[in-house]
Motif scaffolding. Structure first.
Motif, PDB file in Angstrom:
ATOM      1  N   GLY A 134      -8.343   4.418  10.269  1.00 22.81           N
ATOM      2  CA  GLY A 134      -9.210   4.786  11.387  1.00 22.81           C
ATOM      3  C   GLY A 134     -10.064   3.627  11.820  1.00 22.81           C
ATOM      4  N   CYS A 135     -10.744   3.010  10.859  1.00 23.49           N
ATOM      5  CA  CYS A 135     -11.676   1.947  11.226  1.00 23.49           C
ATOM      6  C   CYS A 135     -11.458   0.668  10.421  1.00 23.49           C
ATOM      7  CB  CYS A 135     -13.113   2.421  11.032  1.00 23.49           C
ATOM      8  SG  CYS A 135     -13.557   2.705   9.299  1.00 23.49           S
ATOM      9  N   GLY A 136     -11.016   0.793   9.192  1.00 15.45           N
ATOM     10  CA  GLY A 136     -10.804  -0.377   8.347  1.00 15.45           C
ATOM     11  C   GLY A 136     -12.067  -0.960   7.742  1.00 15.45           C
ATOM     12  N   ILE A 137     -13.203  -0.305   7.961  1.00 14.06           N
ATOM     13  CA  ILE A 137     -14.463  -0.850   7.439  1.00 14.06           C
ATOM     14  C   ILE A 137     -15.298   0.206   6.703  1.00 14.06           C
ATOM     15  CG2 ILE A 137     -14.621  -2.777   9.057  1.00 14.06           C
ATOM     16  CD1 ILE A 137     -16.549  -1.028  10.750  1.00 14.06           C
ATOM     17  N   ASN A 138     -14.633   1.228   6.169  1.00 14.92           N
ATOM     18  CA  ASN A 138     -15.298   2.231   5.335  1.00 14.92           C
ATOM     19  C   ASN A 138     -16.335   3.053   6.098  1.00 14.92           C
ATOM     20  OD1 ASN A 138     -15.748   3.642   2.958  1.00 14.92           O
ATOM     21  ND2 ASN A 138     -17.174   2.144   2.139  1.00 14.92           N
ATOM     22  N   VAL A 139     -16.067   3.345   7.358  1.00 11.17           N
ATOM     23  CA  VAL A 139     -17.009   4.120   8.148  1.00 11.17           C
ATOM     24  C   VAL A 139     -16.443   5.500   8.486  1.00 11.17           C
ATOM     25  CG1 VAL A 139     -18.241   4.265  10.355  1.00 11.17           C
ATOM     26  CG2 VAL A 139     -18.140   2.101   9.125  1.00 11.17           C
ATOM     27  N   CYS A 140     -15.239   5.571   9.009  1.00 12.43           N
ATOM     28  CA  CYS A 140     -14.703   6.854   9.477  1.00 12.43           C
ATOM     29  C   CYS A 140     -14.202   7.727   8.330  1.00 12.43           C
ATOM     30  CB  CYS A 140     -13.595   6.631  10.489  1.00 12.43           C
ATOM     31  SG  CYS A 140     -12.012   6.123   9.763  1.00 12.43           S
ATOM     32  N   ALA A 143     -13.822  10.067  -5.177  1.00 12.42           N
ATOM     33  CA  ALA A 143     -13.463   9.682  -3.807  1.00 12.42           C
ATOM     34  C   ALA A 143     -13.783   8.213  -3.565  1.00 12.42           C
ATOM     35  CB  ALA A 143     -14.210  10.548  -2.799  1.00 12.42           C
ATOM     36  N   PHE A 144     -12.906   7.565  -2.826  1.00 11.19           N
ATOM     37  CA  PHE A 144     -13.137   6.186  -2.394  1.00 11.19           C
ATOM     38  C   PHE A 144     -12.318   5.961  -1.140  1.00 11.19           C
ATOM     39  CE2 PHE A 144      -8.992   5.434  -3.910  1.00 11.19           C
ATOM     40  CZ  PHE A 144      -8.608   4.128  -3.704  1.00 11.19           C
ATOM     41  N   ASN A 145     -12.575   4.836  -0.483  1.00  8.66           N
ATOM     42  CA  ASN A 145     -11.874   4.520   0.760  1.00  8.66           C
ATOM     43  C   ASN A 145     -11.048   3.258   0.577  1.00  8.66           C
ATOM     44  OD1 ASN A 145     -14.662   5.953   1.662  1.00  8.66           O
ATOM     45  ND2 ASN A 145     -12.853   6.661   2.740  1.00  8.66           N
ATOM     46  N   PRO A 146      -9.737   3.400   0.465  1.00 10.57           N
ATOM     47  CA  PRO A 146      -8.872   2.247   0.202  1.00 10.57           C
ATOM     48  C   PRO A 146      -8.865   1.184   1.296  1.00 10.57           C
ATOM     49  CG  PRO A 146      -7.559   4.242   0.485  1.00 10.57           C
ATOM     50  CD  PRO A 146      -8.994   4.653   0.485  1.00 10.57           C
ATOM     51  N   CYS A 147      -9.400   1.495   2.474  1.00  9.44           N
ATOM     52  CA  CYS A 147      -9.475   0.473   3.526  1.00  9.44           C
ATOM     53  C   CYS A 147     -10.489  -0.603   3.161  1.00  9.44           C
ATOM     54  CB  CYS A 147      -9.828   1.092   4.872  1.00  9.44           C
ATOM     55  SG  CYS A 147     -11.555   1.614   5.032  1.00  9.44           S
ATOM     56  N   ALA A 148     -11.401  -0.270   2.233  1.00 11.61           N
ATOM     57  CA  ALA A 148     -12.484  -1.187   1.885  1.00 11.61           C
ATOM     58  C   ALA A 148     -12.299  -1.837   0.513  1.00 11.61           C
ATOM     59  CB  ALA A 148     -13.811  -0.432   1.912  1.00 11.61           C
ATOM     60  N   VAL A 149     -11.128  -1.644  -0.094  1.00  8.83           N
ATOM     61  CA  VAL A 149     -10.881  -2.158  -1.441  1.00  8.83           C
ATOM     62  C   VAL A 149      -9.683  -3.096  -1.430  1.00  8.83           C
ATOM     63  CG1 VAL A 149     -10.308  -1.499  -3.810  1.00  8.83           C
ATOM     64  CG2 VAL A 149     -11.833  -0.054  -2.459  1.00  8.83           C
ATOM     65  N   ARG A 150      -9.900  -4.295  -1.956  1.00 10.48           N
ATOM     66  CA  ARG A 150      -8.781  -5.240  -2.079  1.00 10.48           C
ATOM     67  C   ARG A 150      -7.862  -4.778  -3.211  1.00 10.48           C
ATOM     68  NH1 ARG A 150      -9.796 -10.760  -3.515  1.00 10.48           N
ATOM     69  NH2 ARG A 150     -10.584  -9.752  -5.372  1.00 10.48           N
ATOM     70  N   VAL A 151      -6.579  -4.976  -3.039  1.00 13.86           N
ATOM     71  CA  VAL A 151      -5.641  -4.576  -4.088  1.00 13.86           C
ATOM     72  C   VAL A 151      -5.935  -5.316  -5.389  1.00 13.86           C
ATOM     73  CG1 VAL A 151      -3.798  -6.227  -3.507  1.00 13.86           C
ATOM     74  CG2 VAL A 151      -3.221  -4.027  -4.563  1.00 13.86           C
ATOM     75  N   ALA A 152      -6.480  -6.521  -5.309  1.00 15.18           N
ATOM     76  CA  ALA A 152      -6.823  -7.290  -6.508  1.00 15.18           C
ATOM     77  C   ALA A 152      -7.941  -6.618  -7.307  1.00 15.18           C
ATOM     78  CB  ALA A 152      -7.227  -8.709  -6.143  1.00 15.18           C
TER      79      ALA A 152
END
Length: 158
Positions: free
Chosen positions: A39-45, A56-65
């Motif tokens: 949706g946003c890629g920055i942990n907002v939506c 709960a967490f938002n994978p758009c804000a977490v690096r795979v590393a």
């Protein structure tokens, strides 16, 4: 490129991607798990809300590393496998309350709701309006009244 190994929906996976790739892209583009939405890629939506190690967490804000070999990610696709029966009680509640309109945000909404209910039940209390107000997942269709009703109903069955 680096190899990253972790568990997703009960299965051990290994992917070879750059360390700075966001987990959402690994899930969607590499592993083909499309329930978590971009949706946003920055942990907002919060359309991508999933669970890691039960929270709960938002994978758009977490690096795979930043995902460890011992970490377990559950997406909407794996939620039903965490309980007996065909669907998780919260998923069934969503159907019973006809929550989805366009449906885009609904996987993230359900995952956030399950996390909220688990936390509240661990405190030994019922879900309150104040608890529901803490869910920050965006629904552009505005189905919030049905979402709130479904969460309350789903909580009773969890």
């Amino acid at each position: 490129m680096s190899t990253h190994t972790f568990k997703v929906n009960g299965k051990q996976v290994s992917v070879e991607v750059e360390d700075d790739v966001r987990l959402l892209w690994v899930l969607r583009d590499v592993l083909g798990i499309t329930g978590p939405k971009y949706g946003c890629g920055i942990n907002v939506c919060k359309a991508c809300t999933s669970h890691i190690n039960g929270k709960a967490f938002n994978p758009c804000a977490v690096r795979v590393a930043d995902i460890a070999d011992s970490d377990e990610v559950i997406t909407i696709e794996g939620l039903a496998d965490t309980v007996e029966g065909d669907l998780h009680p919260m998923q069934q509640s969503w159907i019973d309350h006809d929550v989805a309109q366009c449906g885009y945000c609904q996987p993230g909404q359900i995952m956030a709701a399950v996390d909220l209910v688990r936390r509240v039940k661990a405190e030994g209390r019922a879900v309150t309006d104040a608890d529901l107000d803490t869910i920050r997942n965006v629904c552009r269709c505005g189905t919030y009244p049905r979402i709130r009703s479904a969460i309350r109903d789903g909580a009773e069955k969890m």
